[in-house]
Design an enzyme around this catalytic site. Sequence first.
Site, PDB file in Angstrom:
ATOM      1  CB  SER A 255      -0.872   0.152   1.152  1.00 30.89           C
ATOM      2  OG  SER A 255      -1.966   0.463   0.528  1.00 30.89           O
ATOM      3  CE  LYS A 259       0.710   5.176  -1.494  1.00 30.41           C
ATOM      4  NZ  LYS A 259      -0.841   4.370  -2.581  1.00 30.41           N
ATOM      5  CD1 TRP A 346      -8.269   3.085  -2.182  1.00 29.68           C
ATOM      6  CD2 TRP A 346      -9.665   4.517  -2.600  1.00 29.68           C
ATOM      7  NE1 TRP A 346      -8.066   4.350  -1.427  1.00 29.68           N
ATOM      8  CE2 TRP A 346      -8.693   5.583  -2.449  1.00 29.68           C
ATOM      9  CE3 TRP A 346     -10.575   4.783  -3.835  1.00 29.68           C
ATOM     10  CZ2 TRP A 346      -8.855   6.503  -1.745  1.00 29.68           C
ATOM     11  CZ3 TRP A 346     -11.237   6.133  -3.339  1.00 29.68           C
ATOM     12  CH2 TRP A 346     -10.065   7.013  -2.609  1.00 29.68           C
ATOM     13  CG  HIS A 396      -5.609  -2.756   0.334  1.00 30.63           C
ATOM     14  ND1 HIS A 396      -4.151  -2.571  -1.104  1.00 30.63           N
ATOM     15  CD2 HIS A 396      -4.885  -2.230   1.499  1.00 30.63           C
ATOM     16  CE1 HIS A 396      -4.092  -1.748  -0.155  1.00 30.63           C
ATOM     17  NE2 HIS A 396      -4.592  -0.976   0.840  1.00 30.63           N
TER      18      HIS A 396
END
Length: 416
Positions: A255, A259, A346, A396
């Site tokens: 998540s 990044k 998302w 997720h």
Amino acid sequence: MRTAIFSLLAAAAFAQTPRPGVNYDESKAGGGSLPDLKLTTAEVWTNKRRTEILKLFEDHVFGKTPANIGKAKFEVTATKPDALGGIATRKFIHISLPDRPAWPGMDVMLYTPNDVKRAPCFAGLSFGGNHAVSKETDIPLSTRWMRESKEKHIVDHKATGATRGTESSRWPLEMILKRGFAVATAYYGDIEPDHADGWKDGLRAAVSKDGANTVWKDGDWGAIGAWAWGLSRIADYLQTDGRVDGGHLAVIGHSRLGKTSLWTGAQDQRFGIVISNNSGEGGAALMRRDFGETTAIITRSFPHWFTPKYANYAGNAAASPIDHHMLIALAAPRPIYIASAAEDHWADPKGEFLSGKSASPVYTLFGKKGVVADEQPATDTPVGDFIGYHVRTGKHDVTDYDWTQYLNFAARHWNR
Ligand code: GTR
């Protein structure tokens, strides 16, 4: 009282409303035309183009990591030779900056398999601290700022014993160690607390000449840059530890920390494998798709993660000189793995796949194959050679399924 009740009801209603204005319609997704990677030869890529793209990400997305931070100090503070029932050695290493005493430092937890002389190692940050990653009950509880959790395990932003092991399903330590790999992890909040003012108590203020009064300008680093710096210091340490094969380090993150993993791997080529787990917007997902989370949403919710200029592309991704296939390309020619989850709309699973696919031509320059597949593969069907990709069933998260693919990928590329 009335107002308090009203605002509670309003908050509850808001929490149940699907995020308004967010596009989940594939027919309305953009991203057809991406900035050109301008590929010529492997040599030009290595000596010139790669550096140009790295600079674009510094200028427009994550900001530049300051060059003058100073030398980190490493102290092994504890060693347990019979951790996890005897299969591993567990060490804690405190990393500090003697010239920057305002930074409280970070505590790395390293597990190495006892039956391997020098093990290749996965390094990644956690959301909950070392005591949340492992179920071992003798791990010191983090005393630092903590994110509030919906489960209310975390009270007053301080960890309690109830948070022990709460992140352990995302870190299947036994499974990793039994495959002959080591794991190094630290709490991201040790480097910098994750909220708008977190930098004032973290690394960025400690190393800035204006300290907590710093006014961040375009091109200055954000929290993701600070977290990535921490991962590189973990790599520094790992290259000195006799139980770790410092030539075989992988960086992993989920998540927002996915990044971070991508940005770490882009800057620090000592990480021979880069892994992005559900990194989404600002990570592997293409910003021009405008599907699920967008540049506008992320820069409004989490401006502290990025350099201020990134917000200029809110609602105007087409004006950005980068898209996120270029972040994937920065890993080349090293192996990189991008993982999505089918219900994680998302994070835009398809956009994550497409950035891998669009980065694949860089690998061709090196005579290597990238993601191979033309279309996003079916659920639970890993594809790819030097760019691995899968979309897993479910939400997720990081699961054993994800780790199984990462372990297989690392074993294949590193001949284990
Ligand atoms: C969300 C954010 C995502 C992702 C995620 C996470 O709120 O919108 O970009 O980073 O948090 O880190 O769990």
